[in-house]
Scaffold this active site. Sequence first.
Site, PDB file in Angstrom:
ATOM      1  N   LYS A  18     -45.730 -82.242  55.085  1.00 28.18           N
ATOM      2  CA  LYS A  18     -45.869 -81.776  53.850  1.00 28.18           C
ATOM      3  C   LYS A  18     -46.495 -83.108  52.966  1.00 28.18           C
ATOM      4  O   LYS A  18     -47.473 -82.750  52.270  1.00 28.18           O
ATOM      5  CB  LYS A  18     -44.743 -81.237  53.378  1.00 28.18           C
ATOM      6  CG  LYS A  18     -44.095 -80.009  54.015  1.00 28.18           C
ATOM      7  CD  LYS A  18     -42.974 -79.507  53.357  1.00 28.18           C
ATOM      8  CE  LYS A  18     -41.547 -80.593  53.169  1.00 28.18           C
ATOM      9  NZ  LYS A  18     -41.031 -80.625  54.572  1.00 28.18           N
ATOM     10  N   ARG A  94     -36.692 -74.049  48.307  1.00 26.55           N
ATOM     11  CA  ARG A  94     -36.162 -73.840  49.724  1.00 26.55           C
ATOM     12  C   ARG A  94     -34.908 -72.726  49.925  1.00 26.55           C
ATOM     13  O   ARG A  94     -34.471 -72.763  50.900  1.00 26.55           O
ATOM     14  CB  ARG A  94     -35.338 -75.447  49.592  1.00 26.55           C
ATOM     15  CG  ARG A  94     -36.310 -76.505  50.444  1.00 26.55           C
ATOM     16  CD  ARG A  94     -35.558 -77.653  50.768  1.00 26.55           C
ATOM     17  NE  ARG A  94     -36.125 -78.234  51.619  1.00 26.55           N
ATOM     18  CZ  ARG A  94     -36.928 -79.450  51.675  1.00 26.55           C
ATOM     19  NH1 ARG A  94     -37.200 -79.934  50.546  1.00 26.55           N
ATOM     20  NH2 ARG A  94     -37.113 -80.141  52.546  1.00 26.55           N
ATOM     21  N   ARG A 129     -41.151 -92.532  61.040  1.00 26.46           N
ATOM     22  CA  ARG A 129     -41.894 -92.523  59.791  1.00 26.46           C
ATOM     23  C   ARG A 129     -41.565 -93.951  59.050  1.00 26.46           C
ATOM     24  O   ARG A 129     -40.397 -94.217  59.021  1.00 26.46           O
ATOM     25  CB  ARG A 129     -41.342 -91.269  59.104  1.00 26.46           C
ATOM     26  CG  ARG A 129     -41.759 -91.572  57.523  1.00 26.46           C
ATOM     27  CD  ARG A 129     -41.600 -90.300  56.852  1.00 26.46           C
ATOM     28  NE  ARG A 129     -40.227 -89.556  56.881  1.00 26.46           N
ATOM     29  CZ  ARG A 129     -39.973 -88.442  56.351  1.00 26.46           C
ATOM     30  NH1 ARG A 129     -41.149 -87.635  55.726  1.00 26.46           N
ATOM     31  NH2 ARG A 129     -38.898 -87.786  56.528  1.00 26.46           N
ATOM     32  N   ARG A 158     -36.265 -94.156  55.301  1.00 26.30           N
ATOM     33  CA  ARG A 158     -35.603 -93.387  54.566  1.00 26.30           C
ATOM     34  C   ARG A 158     -33.963 -93.311  55.028  1.00 26.30           C
ATOM     35  O   ARG A 158     -33.967 -92.975  56.285  1.00 26.30           O
ATOM     36  CB  ARG A 158     -36.012 -91.803  54.541  1.00 26.30           C
ATOM     37  CG  ARG A 158     -36.697 -91.510  53.187  1.00 26.30           C
ATOM     38  CD  ARG A 158     -37.677 -90.483  52.916  1.00 26.30           C
ATOM     39  NE  ARG A 158     -36.787 -89.166  53.282  1.00 26.30           N
ATOM     40  CZ  ARG A 158     -37.350 -87.835  53.529  1.00 26.30           C
ATOM     41  NH1 ARG A 158     -38.541 -87.726  52.982  1.00 26.30           N
ATOM     42  NH2 ARG A 158     -36.608 -86.846  53.812  1.00 26.30           N
ATOM     43  N   ARG A 169     -31.013 -81.386  59.141  1.00 22.05           N
ATOM     44  CA  ARG A 169     -31.818 -80.856  58.143  1.00 22.05           C
ATOM     45  C   ARG A 169     -32.872 -79.470  58.449  1.00 22.05           C
ATOM     46  O   ARG A 169     -33.052 -78.698  57.946  1.00 22.05           O
ATOM     47  CB  ARG A 169     -32.852 -82.011  57.896  1.00 22.05           C
ATOM     48  CG  ARG A 169     -32.270 -83.130  56.886  1.00 22.05           C
ATOM     49  CD  ARG A 169     -32.831 -84.419  56.891  1.00 22.05           C
ATOM     50  NE  ARG A 169     -34.418 -84.478  56.481  1.00 22.05           N
ATOM     51  CZ  ARG A 169     -35.120 -85.407  56.891  1.00 22.05           C
ATOM     52  NH1 ARG A 169     -34.715 -86.581  57.571  1.00 22.05           N
ATOM     53  NH2 ARG A 169     -36.350 -85.457  56.739  1.00 22.05           N
TER      54      ARG A 169
END
Length: 222
Positions: A18, A94, A129, A158, A169
């Site tokens: 995203k 969400r 990431r 993160r 998640r």
Amino acid sequence: NTDEPLKVMISGAPASGKGTQCELIKKKYGLVHIAAGDLLRAEIAAGTEKGKRAKEYMEKGMLVPDEIVVMMVKERLLQADAQEKGWLLDGYPRSFSQAKALEDLGIRPDIFILLDVSEESLVERVVGRRLDPVTGKIYHLKYSPPENEEIAARLTQRFDDTEEKVKLRLQTHNQNVEAVLSIYEDITVRVDGNISKEIVFAEVDKALASVIEKKSKTSSAA
Ligand code: AP5
């Protein structure tokens, strides 16, 4: 009115790409990028009470309660820049109740983009990431490596980007996605997100161009 700005929602599982697509969309279309996760991380970084509460949920891969998220996103969306240039809402709504809150305000996007990525790829994307705290740019050690040593040395990760947390998640995402889709069914475009980010963007770009064309036709017919 041909100047009516574009309103876009982008959704998909954690690490489906995203944020990466939003960087590309923003560059081409000049929309204001509003990411629910980024707003929450800004509250955490500022050490606010809201941020402290939000972090407890984010660490468990759960949705942050509506009383924190709904107002935060609503306020950002109603700011002048987003109203004038158009907006690109990332990671919101969400849940059914979040979507309902926007519907009640008469806020509806022109298009709802859903990135489809297989579960195996999601874990690999999360673990690799990295983020550049200076530019905000998203990297991946394998798929989008940093341009030089200087950037490589300052990249951060993160707190919720572990294999264990991405599974939680993902579970949260799977529990809620159908309910959100039910509200935007008529404007949903599913995009295959398993291929390179440039090819994914070509698909997204095509979908946006077609929405813009439709919008200009309806406004010139009016
Ligand atoms: P949030 O920050 O929104 O996280 P997320 O949904 O898990 O999504 P990510 O930001 O992890 O991934 P992305 O899809 O943007 O992927 P990216 O482009 O970085 O939310 C975090 C938490 O905040 C939630 O768990 C929740 O607790 C809370 N929260 C947020 N919104 C909320 C809401 N509305 N209500 C309640 N709580 C909320 O890409 C990932 C990696 O893959 C990168 O390394 C990238 O370089 C790479 N990559 C991207 N595209 C490709 C490609 N095509 N090929 C190969 N690699 C690729």
